[in-house]
Design an enzyme around this catalytic site. Structure first.
Site, PDB file in Angstrom:
ATOM      1  N   SER A 144     102.612 -21.295 138.578  1.00  0.00           N
ATOM      2  CA  SER A 144     101.711 -22.366 138.144  1.00  0.00           C
ATOM      3  C   SER A 144     101.758 -22.476 136.628  1.00  0.00           C
ATOM      4  O   SER A 144     102.181 -21.541 135.930  1.00  0.00           O
ATOM      5  CB  SER A 144     100.287 -22.024 138.606  1.00  0.00           C
ATOM      6  OG  SER A 144      99.311 -22.764 137.912  1.00  0.00           O
TER       7      SER A 144
ATOM      8  N   TYR B 114      92.999 -15.822 138.472  1.00  0.00           N
ATOM      9  CA  TYR B 114      94.119 -16.701 138.805  1.00  0.00           C
ATOM     10  C   TYR B 114      95.218 -16.592 137.751  1.00  0.00           C
ATOM     11  O   TYR B 114      96.406 -16.478 138.082  1.00  0.00           O
ATOM     12  CB  TYR B 114      93.631 -18.144 138.923  1.00  0.00           C
ATOM     13  CG  TYR B 114      94.648 -19.085 139.517  1.00  0.00           C
ATOM     14  CD1 TYR B 114      95.004 -18.983 140.860  1.00  0.00           C
ATOM     15  CD2 TYR B 114      95.239 -20.083 138.750  1.00  0.00           C
ATOM     16  CE1 TYR B 114      95.937 -19.844 141.416  1.00  0.00           C
ATOM     17  CE2 TYR B 114      96.168 -20.955 139.299  1.00  0.00           C
ATOM     18  CZ  TYR B 114      96.518 -20.826 140.631  1.00  0.00           C
ATOM     19  OH  TYR B 114      97.453 -21.689 141.185  1.00  0.00           O
TER      20      TYR B 114
END
Length: 239
Positions: A141, A154
């Site tokens: 990501s 995350y």
């Protein structure tokens, strides 16, 4: 690889979002797609939707954070097909909280799925496909390239996954295993839309990212793409 026809592809977290879009793209090329998902009902619904024209697709229960579940899933697939040619580590979770509000259990949950899960599946893939070769795509990501608030776990998981992916790229070359880190920007998937619906105008269709995954898999045997980034034109998190 150059062709995906009859190649066995395992997509973790394949029941929705990017996993579903990737499955849709690959079955069109004749791949045998297996959706490994912890949500059986969701995965079954996706299979029914994508099998409209006789496509080779099925689902299997898989909890990537559970080593025994990974062992059982890989054993099952190998007993039936003899190989897993492509592994797409797509399963992911997030907890949107500041570090002061984030519990230890929530931290563990995110790392367990996003980072440990990819380690579990990759390790098994290397063990079983080390002589045959294959291709692993790790879905990272833009959270592995920058940082924003309320996403500490995350970020840690995706930065870790990116580093792990490059390490596996180095190890895999000697075993004829290609490893690609795909860095995806924001997509119109439940993962984002259920938490940040206001972001929709700035997001990309997951099918665009899925086509990039397909592109990396179709490279000639002598070529590997270690890292590729796909972001919306209106992406603001990176760069």
């Amino acid at each position: 690889m150059q062709t995906l026809r009859n190649k066995v592809v395992l997509i973790t977290g394949g029941g929705q979002g990017l996993g579903k879009a990737t499955a849709r793209a690959l079955v069109k090329d004749g791949a045998k797609v297996i959706l490994g998902d912890i949500n059986d009902d969701q995965a079954k619904t996706t299979v029914a939707e994508l099998r409209q024209n006789g496509e080779q697709i099925e689902n299997i229960h898989l909890d990537v954070g559970d080593r025994e579940s990974v062992e059982e899933t890989f054993k099952d697939i190998f007993e039936r097909y003899g190989s897993i040619d492509v592994l797409i580590n797509n399963a992911g979770v997030d907890v949107t909280k500041s570090v002061t509000d984030l519990s230890f259990d929530e931290w563990d949950k995110v790392l367990k799925v996003n980072l440990y899960g990819s380690f579990h599946t990759t390790k098994k893939f290397f063990e079983l496909m080390g002589e045959k070769g294959g291709h692993i795509v790790n879905i990272s990501s833009t959270a592995a390239k920058g940082a924003w608030e309320n996403a500490a776990a995350y970020h840690a998981s995706k930065w870790g996954l990116l580093g792990f992916s490059h390490a596996m790229h180095v190890e895999g070359r000697a075993k004829n295993i290609k490893v690609t880190a795909l860095i995806a920007g924001g997509m119109k998937t439940p993962f984002i839309m259920e938490r940040f619906p206001e972001a929709e105008p700035n997001l990309q269709d997951p099918k665009n990212v899925a086509e990039t995954i397909r592109y990396t898999l179709l490279q000639p045997d002598e070529t590997v793409i270690p890292e590729v980034m796909v972001i919306p034109m209106k992406e603001t998190s990176w760069p």
